[in-house]
Design a protein around this motif. Structure first.
Motif, short mmCIF file in Angstrom:
data_model
loop_
_atom_site.label_atom_id
_atom_site.label_comp_id
_atom_site.label_asym_id
_atom_site.label_seq_id
_atom_site.Cartn_x
_atom_site.Cartn_y
_atom_site.Cartn_z
N LEU A 197 -29.61 -5.16 33.87
CA LEU A 197 -28.54 -4.21 33.63
C LEU A 197 -29.15 -3.03 32.89
O LEU A 197 -29.98 -3.20 31.99
N VAL A 198 -28.75 -1.83 33.26
CA VAL A 198 -29.30 -0.61 32.69
C VAL A 198 -28.31 -0.04 31.69
O VAL A 198 -27.10 -0.05 31.92
N CYS A 199 -28.83 0.46 30.57
CA CYS A 199 -27.97 1.03 29.55
C CYS A 199 -28.52 2.38 29.09
O CYS A 199 -29.66 2.70 29.33
N ASN A 200 -27.66 3.12 28.43
CA ASN A 200 -28.09 4.31 27.70
C ASN A 200 -28.66 3.82 26.38
O ASN A 200 -28.68 2.62 26.11
N THR A 201 -29.07 4.72 25.52
CA THR A 201 -29.65 4.28 24.25
C THR A 201 -28.66 4.35 23.10
O THR A 201 -29.06 4.23 21.94
N ASP A 202 -27.37 4.53 23.39
CA ASP A 202 -26.40 4.52 22.30
C ASP A 202 -25.93 3.08 22.06
O ASP A 202 -25.85 2.26 22.98
N ALA A 203 -25.61 2.79 20.82
CA ALA A 203 -25.31 1.42 20.39
C ALA A 203 -24.16 0.78 21.16
O ALA A 203 -24.24 -0.39 21.53
N GLU A 204 -23.12 1.52 21.44
CA GLU A 204 -21.96 0.94 22.13
C GLU A 204 -22.31 0.54 23.56
O GLU A 204 -21.94 -0.54 24.01
N ASN A 205 -23.05 1.37 24.25
CA ASN A 205 -23.44 1.05 25.62
C ASN A 205 -24.39 -0.15 25.65
O ASN A 205 -24.26 -1.03 26.50
N ILE A 206 -25.31 -0.19 24.72
CA ILE A 206 -26.23 -1.33 24.62
C ILE A 206 -25.44 -2.62 24.39
O ILE A 206 -25.62 -3.62 25.08
N TYR A 207 -24.54 -2.58 23.43
CA TYR A 207 -23.70 -3.73 23.11
C TYR A 207 -22.92 -4.19 24.35
O TYR A 207 -22.87 -5.38 24.65
N ASN A 208 -22.32 -3.26 25.05
CA ASN A 208 -21.49 -3.61 26.21
C ASN A 208 -22.31 -4.27 27.32
O ASN A 208 -21.83 -5.23 27.94
N GLN A 209 -23.51 -3.80 27.56
CA GLN A 209 -24.34 -4.39 28.60
C GLN A 209 -24.82 -5.79 28.20
O GLN A 209 -24.82 -6.70 29.02
N ILE A 210 -25.20 -5.95 26.94
CA ILE A 210 -25.62 -7.28 26.47
C ILE A 210 -24.43 -8.24 26.53
O ILE A 210 -24.56 -9.38 27.00
N ARG A 211 -23.30 -7.78 26.10
CA ARG A 211 -22.09 -8.61 26.09
C ARG A 211 -21.70 -9.05 27.50
O ARG A 211 -21.29 -10.19 27.71
N LYS A 212 -21.83 -8.15 28.48
CA LYS A 212 -21.51 -8.50 29.87
C LYS A 212 -22.25 -9.75 30.31
O LYS A 212 -21.70 -10.62 30.97
N PRO A 239 -21.32 -16.22 32.45
CA PRO A 239 -22.40 -17.11 32.89
C PRO A 239 -22.79 -16.91 34.36
O PRO A 239 -23.95 -17.06 34.72
N LYS A 240 -21.83 -16.55 35.19
CA LYS A 240 -22.13 -16.33 36.61
C LYS A 240 -23.04 -15.11 36.77
O LYS A 240 -24.00 -15.15 37.55
N LEU A 241 -22.78 -14.04 36.05
CA LEU A 241 -23.64 -12.87 36.08
C LEU A 241 -25.03 -13.22 35.55
O LEU A 241 -26.04 -12.83 36.12
N TYR A 242 -25.07 -13.97 34.45
CA TYR A 242 -26.35 -14.41 33.88
C TYR A 242 -27.15 -15.16 34.94
O TYR A 242 -28.33 -14.86 35.16
N ASP A 243 -26.52 -16.12 35.61
CA ASP A 243 -27.21 -16.92 36.62
C ASP A 243 -27.67 -16.06 37.80
O ASP A 243 -28.77 -16.23 38.31
N THR A 244 -26.83 -15.13 38.23
CA THR A 244 -27.20 -14.24 39.34
C THR A 244 -28.41 -13.41 38.99
O THR A 244 -29.38 -13.33 39.76
N LEU A 245 -28.39 -12.77 37.82
CA LEU A 245 -29.52 -11.95 37.40
C LEU A 245 -30.78 -12.80 37.25
O LEU A 245 -31.87 -12.40 37.67
N SER A 246 -30.63 -13.98 36.68
CA SER A 246 -31.77 -14.87 36.48
C SER A 246 -32.33 -15.33 37.83
O SER A 246 -33.55 -15.33 38.03
N ASN A 247 -31.46 -15.70 38.75
CA ASN A 247 -31.92 -16.15 40.06
C ASN A 247 -32.58 -15.02 40.85
O ASN A 247 -33.49 -15.27 41.65
N ASN A 248 -32.14 -13.80 40.63
CA ASN A 248 -32.74 -12.66 41.33
C ASN A 248 -34.16 -12.37 40.88
O ASN A 248 -34.89 -11.66 41.57
N THR A 249 -34.55 -12.91 39.75
CA THR A 249 -35.93 -12.70 39.30
C THR A 249 -36.93 -13.33 40.27
O THR A 249 -38.03 -12.82 40.44
#
Length: 106
Positions: free
Chosen positions: A51-66, A71-81
């Motif tokens: 996931l790509v973010c800007n360098t402002d704290a709120e955007n960083i937080y939102n992407q990490i939180r997503k 868990p489904k997104l986590y698994d998808t991103l992990s499997n895509n590696t």
């Protein structure tokens, strides 16, 4: 660094400027989904597991939180590696290099 990556749940790289981003690729090699700033060039080859973010704290937080709350997104991103790793596999690289040399010599 690999030891720490294997013990991690997520890789975050928030550079204002970055070279290719070898640490990002190393994280992908361990199966970690990533959140990286738009300034990291390796996102061009790793968008399916990052996931790509800007360098402002709120955007960083939102992407990490997503990733954390989904868990489904986590698994998808992990499997895509896995598909990305094939591009950086040394055997595939050597076969491509061999093909180039062979073509040039013929």
């Amino acid at each position: 660094m690999s030891f720490y990556l294997y013990k991690s749940d997520l890789f975050v790289l928030l550079s204002h400027y970055e070279g290719f981003g070898n640490s990002h690729i190393e994280a992908i090699a361990t199966g970690l989904p990533s959140v990286v700033s738009k300034n990291v060039p390796s996102i061009e080859v790793a968008r399916k597991c990052t996931l790509v973010c800007n360098t402002d704290a709120e955007n960083i937080y939102n992407q990490i939180r997503k990733i954390i709350v989904n868990p489904k997104l986590y698994d998808t991103l992990s499997n895509n590696t896995n598909s990305l790793l094939q591009q950086f596999d040394i055997n595939n690289y050597l076969l491509k290099l061999y093909g180039i040399y062979r073509e040039l010599l013929n």
